[in-house]
Design a protein around this motif. Sequence first.
Motif, PDB file in Angstrom:
ATOM      1  N   HIS A   8     -12.230  16.980   5.594  1.00  0.00           N
ATOM      2  CA  HIS A   8     -12.826  18.322   5.594  1.00  0.00           C
ATOM      3  C   HIS A   8     -12.522  19.102   4.322  1.00  0.00           C
ATOM      4  N   GLY A   9     -12.789  18.492   3.160  1.00  0.00           N
ATOM      5  CA  GLY A   9     -12.642  19.182   1.892  1.00  0.00           C
ATOM      6  C   GLY A   9     -11.237  19.189   1.314  1.00  0.00           C
ATOM      7  N   GLU A  10     -10.315  18.423   1.901  1.00  0.00           N
ATOM      8  CA  GLU A  10      -8.939  18.398   1.410  1.00  0.00           C
ATOM      9  C   GLU A  10      -8.464  16.957   1.240  1.00  0.00           C
ATOM     10  N   TYR A  11      -7.560  16.760   0.283  1.00  0.00           N
ATOM     11  CA  TYR A  11      -6.980  15.443   0.015  1.00  0.00           C
ATOM     12  C   TYR A  11      -5.577  15.393   0.608  1.00  0.00           C
ATOM     13  N   PHE A  12      -5.223  14.221   1.164  1.00  0.00           N
ATOM     14  CA  PHE A  12      -3.913  14.045   1.779  1.00  0.00           C
ATOM     15  C   PHE A  12      -3.309  12.707   1.378  1.00  0.00           C
ATOM     16  N   GLY A  13      -1.975  12.697   1.249  1.00  0.00           N
ATOM     17  CA  GLY A  13      -1.261  11.433   1.141  1.00  0.00           C
ATOM     18  C   GLY A  13      -1.209  10.824   2.527  1.00  0.00           C
ATOM     19  N   LEU A  14      -0.887   9.547   2.605  1.00  0.00           N
ATOM     20  CA  LEU A  14      -0.939   8.868   3.908  1.00  0.00           C
ATOM     21  C   LEU A  14       0.372   8.857   4.669  1.00  0.00           C
ATOM     22  N   GLY A  15       1.481   9.216   4.057  1.00  0.00           N
ATOM     23  CA  GLY A  15       2.733   9.277   4.797  1.00  0.00           C
ATOM     24  C   GLY A  15       3.358   7.924   5.041  1.00  0.00           C
ATOM     25  N   ASN A  16       4.188   7.854   6.060  1.00  0.00           N
ATOM     26  CA  ASN A  16       4.979   6.659   6.344  1.00  0.00           C
ATOM     27  C   ASN A  16       4.266   5.672   7.250  1.00  0.00           C
ATOM     28  N   LYS A  17       4.593   4.406   7.075  1.00  0.00           N
ATOM     29  CA  LYS A  17       4.070   3.360   7.951  1.00  0.00           C
ATOM     30  C   LYS A  17       4.648   3.563   9.350  1.00  0.00           C
ATOM     31  N   LEU A  18       3.805   3.478  10.368  1.00  0.00           N
ATOM     32  CA  LEU A  18       4.228   3.689  11.748  1.00  0.00           C
ATOM     33  C   LEU A  18       4.385   2.387  12.520  1.00  0.00           C
ATOM     34  N   GLY A  19       3.788   1.336  12.031  1.00  0.00           N
ATOM     35  CA  GLY A  19       3.843   0.046  12.710  1.00  0.00           C
ATOM     36  C   GLY A  19       2.927  -0.914  11.996  1.00  0.00           C
ATOM     37  N   LYS A  20       2.766  -2.089  12.576  1.00  0.00           N
ATOM     38  CA  LYS A  20       1.831  -3.064  12.019  1.00  0.00           C
ATOM     39  C   LYS A  20       1.001  -3.614  13.163  1.00  0.00           C
ATOM     40  N   PHE A  21      -0.126  -4.269  12.813  1.00  0.00           N
ATOM     41  CA  PHE A  21      -1.000  -4.801  13.841  1.00  0.00           C
ATOM     42  C   PHE A  21      -0.207  -5.694  14.798  1.00  0.00           C
ATOM     43  N   GLY A  22      -0.299  -5.414  16.084  1.00  0.00           N
ATOM     44  CA  GLY A  22       0.378  -6.197  17.111  1.00  0.00           C
ATOM     45  C   GLY A  22       1.787  -5.749  17.436  1.00  0.00           C
ATOM     46  N   TYR A  23       2.299  -4.699  16.782  1.00  0.00           N
ATOM     47  CA  TYR A  23       3.688  -4.313  17.023  1.00  0.00           C
ATOM     48  C   TYR A  23       3.915  -3.827  18.445  1.00  0.00           C
ATOM     49  N   SER A  24       2.883  -3.356  19.113  1.00  0.00           N
ATOM     50  CA  SER A  24       3.027  -2.846  20.484  1.00  0.00           C
ATOM     51  C   SER A  24       3.297  -3.947  21.492  1.00  0.00           C
ATOM     52  N   VAL A  25       2.959  -5.167  21.155  1.00  0.00           N
ATOM     53  CA  VAL A  25       3.172  -6.295  22.083  1.00  0.00           C
ATOM     54  C   VAL A  25       4.152  -7.322  21.541  1.00  0.00           C
ATOM     55  N   GLN A  26       4.741  -7.027  20.390  1.00  0.00           N
ATOM     56  CA  GLN A  26       5.676  -7.947  19.748  1.00  0.00           C
ATOM     57  C   GLN A  26       6.980  -7.997  20.535  1.00  0.00           C
ATOM     58  N   LYS A  27       7.578  -9.191  20.622  1.00  0.00           N
ATOM     59  CA  LYS A  27       8.850  -9.346  21.316  1.00  0.00           C
ATOM     60  C   LYS A  27       9.941  -8.605  20.552  1.00  0.00           C
ATOM     61  N   LYS A  28      10.840  -8.012  21.276  1.00  0.00           N
ATOM     62  CA  LYS A  28      11.956  -7.252  20.679  1.00  0.00           C
ATOM     63  C   LYS A  28      12.758  -8.179  19.761  1.00  0.00           C
ATOM     64  N   PHE A  70       0.822  -1.210   0.000  1.00  0.00           N
ATOM     65  CA  PHE A  70       0.000   0.000   0.000  1.00  0.00           C
ATOM     66  C   PHE A  70       0.855   1.258   0.000  1.00  0.00           C
ATOM     67  N   GLU A  71       1.924   1.251   0.776  1.00  0.00           N
ATOM     68  CA  GLU A  71       2.767   2.449   0.874  1.00  0.00           C
ATOM     69  C   GLU A  71       3.310   2.834  -0.509  1.00  0.00           C
ATOM     70  N   ASN A  72       3.724   1.854  -1.291  1.00  0.00           N
ATOM     71  CA  ASN A  72       4.269   2.098  -2.626  1.00  0.00           C
ATOM     72  C   ASN A  72       3.193   2.596  -3.597  1.00  0.00           C
ATOM     73  N   SER A  73       1.929   2.228  -3.365  1.00  0.00           N
ATOM     74  CA  SER A  73       0.849   2.676  -4.257  1.00  0.00           C
ATOM     75  C   SER A  73       0.445   4.128  -3.991  1.00  0.00           C
ATOM     76  N   LYS A  74       0.863   4.684  -2.878  1.00  0.00           N
ATOM     77  CA  LYS A  74       0.612   6.076  -2.491  1.00  0.00           C
ATOM     78  C   LYS A  74      -0.889   6.435  -2.456  1.00  0.00           C
ATOM     79  N   PRO A  75      -1.671   5.723  -1.621  1.00  0.00           N
ATOM     80  CA  PRO A  75      -3.101   6.029  -1.517  1.00  0.00           C
ATOM     81  C   PRO A  75      -3.331   7.404  -0.907  1.00  0.00           C
ATOM     82  N   ILE A  76      -4.526   7.945  -1.163  1.00  0.00           N
ATOM     83  CA  ILE A  76      -4.877   9.239  -0.590  1.00  0.00           C
ATOM     84  C   ILE A  76      -6.124   9.108   0.279  1.00  0.00           C
ATOM     85  N   CYS A  77      -6.335  10.096   1.125  1.00  0.00           N
ATOM     86  CA  CYS A  77      -7.533  10.147   1.952  1.00  0.00           C
ATOM     87  C   CYS A  77      -8.104  11.560   1.894  1.00  0.00           C
ATOM     88  N   TYR A  78      -9.251  11.738   2.529  1.00  0.00           N
ATOM     89  CA  TYR A  78     -10.007  12.989   2.471  1.00  0.00           C
ATOM     90  C   TYR A  78     -10.299  13.463   3.881  1.00  0.00           C
TER      91      TYR A  78
END
Length: 189
Positions: free
Chosen positions: A166-186, A156-164
């Motif tokens: 309040h009347g403006e379009y935005f790119g989504l930026g960088n990936k911050l984590g993945k599902f479960g990363y907060s409890v994943q073992k180091k 998805f990051e490489n496809s550069k999706p957009i969102c909406y």
Amino acid sequence: MSKQIWKPGTILYPVPVVMVSCGTMEKSNIITIAWTGTINTDPAMTYISVRPERHSYNIIKETGEFVINVTTESLAYATDWCGVKSGKDFDKFKEMGLTKEKAPHLNCPIISESPISIECKVKEILELGTHHMFLAEIAGALADEKYMDEKGKFDFENSKPICYSHGEYFGLGNKLGKFGYSVQKKGKK
């Protein structure tokens, strides 16, 4: 309290913005929608909310099908244009230089330039007020191979999706984590 009190409204943002194709290969249309999302996993279901006065509303109501085409940064101009111009007056595929391709499971077209196209069959229409919600079962989905990684996962990051928002379009930026990363073992990825 440091928060302002607002009247009830549509304040859940950002939301996905998609181009919904509908009609037939010969007589098709595109409507830009920002009110869409996932409803259910099994069966796979989604929805779009459309104002009854929009040109695409009756097309979708009569055919009982539509395609949700995910938008990207490179499709932002066409996404906006298809949202402000009416299919009564314009052939949106032609005007925006978009390529029609027959959906494998439906009679309406997909937008070839979209990285993901989700084929939808209407199951129910909920008349909710200003908008009517088309509840739909997903008949199939198409993913552009150029966005598949070496493991066969859609990037998805490489496809550069957009969102909406309040009347403006935005790119989504960088990936911050993945599902479960907060409890994943180091050390595990």
